[in-house]
Design a protein around this motif. Sequence first.
Motif, short mmCIF file in Angstrom:
data_model
loop_
_atom_site.label_atom_id
_atom_site.label_comp_id
_atom_site.label_asym_id
_atom_site.label_seq_id
_atom_site.Cartn_x
_atom_site.Cartn_y
_atom_site.Cartn_z
N ASP A 10 17.54 3.86 -36.67
CA ASP A 10 18.67 3.63 -37.77
C ASP A 10 18.81 4.95 -38.69
O ASP A 10 17.65 5.55 -38.75
CB ASP A 10 18.58 2.26 -38.75
N ASP A 11 19.93 5.29 -39.18
CA ASP A 11 19.82 6.38 -40.17
C ASP A 11 19.43 6.02 -41.31
O ASP A 11 18.82 6.85 -42.20
CB ASP A 11 21.39 6.97 -40.19
N CYS A 12 19.48 4.94 -41.62
CA CYS A 12 19.12 4.34 -43.15
C CYS A 12 18.66 2.89 -43.00
O CYS A 12 18.79 2.33 -42.24
CB CYS A 12 20.24 4.80 -44.40
N PHE A 13 18.19 2.61 -44.25
CA PHE A 13 17.79 1.01 -44.43
C PHE A 13 19.11 0.19 -44.71
O PHE A 13 20.15 0.62 -45.17
CB PHE A 13 17.09 0.66 -45.69
N GLY A 14 19.17 -0.87 -43.79
CA GLY A 14 20.01 -2.01 -43.81
C GLY A 14 19.62 -3.02 -45.04
O GLY A 14 18.44 -2.93 -45.48
N LEU A 15 20.67 -3.52 -46.02
CA LEU A 15 20.22 -4.48 -46.82
C LEU A 15 20.69 -5.87 -46.50
O LEU A 15 21.95 -6.03 -46.23
CB LEU A 15 21.24 -3.99 -48.06
N LEU A 32 22.28 1.11 -37.09
CA LEU A 32 22.87 1.09 -38.52
C LEU A 32 23.08 2.85 -38.54
O LEU A 32 22.10 3.55 -38.78
CB LEU A 32 22.00 0.87 -39.80
N LEU A 33 24.18 3.26 -38.60
CA LEU A 33 24.36 4.76 -38.70
C LEU A 33 25.40 5.17 -39.79
O LEU A 33 26.25 4.60 -40.14
CB LEU A 33 24.90 5.24 -37.34
N ARG A 34 24.94 6.36 -40.18
CA ARG A 34 26.06 6.85 -41.32
C ARG A 34 27.30 7.34 -40.62
O ARG A 34 27.31 7.75 -39.48
CB ARG A 34 25.39 7.97 -41.95
N THR A 35 28.39 6.90 -41.10
CA THR A 35 29.83 7.28 -40.47
C THR A 35 30.41 8.44 -41.42
O THR A 35 31.47 8.68 -40.74
CB THR A 35 30.80 6.21 -40.72
#
Length: 149
Positions: A84-89, A125-128
């Motif tokens: 993942d690029d960042c944490f998911g919530l 989860l990737l930044r778009t």
Amino acid sequence: MSRDAEVIVLARWSDEVMEPLTQDDPERTWRGRFVPIAGQWGYAFGWALEFEKMSARRGLLKHLESLPWPHPHTVQVLLRDQDDDCFGLWMFQEGQLVEVTIARTGRFHQPAPPDEDFEPDPGMLLRTDQDTALPEQTPQALRDTRPPW
């Protein structure tokens, strides 16, 4: 299969709820224990956990859903898989922890594995908004329906 992941749970006034999760428990479907995150005055405001294998995290979200949270509307679960690029919530909606869409991100899934010998994959989860090529999204009907967490 090895696949690192981090989990952070933020929840107001939940020390008693989280205390058992700071201990190892072979009866749980998931493995590991949370470590309290304390602020500058020493009060725990969150708990963190690291996984190094996909199988060790099975059932974590269901377990968290089952706990007697004093204020479930304050519970936030942050999950970051190694790809993942960042944490998911994840937050409670109608009694279930549901992933909340974060602006400028997308979760991209692989097709379902051929059988249940493979662990469920959470996708990436990737930044778009980074001007990089994104993977092709697998149609909903072809994704693994088993919960990876």
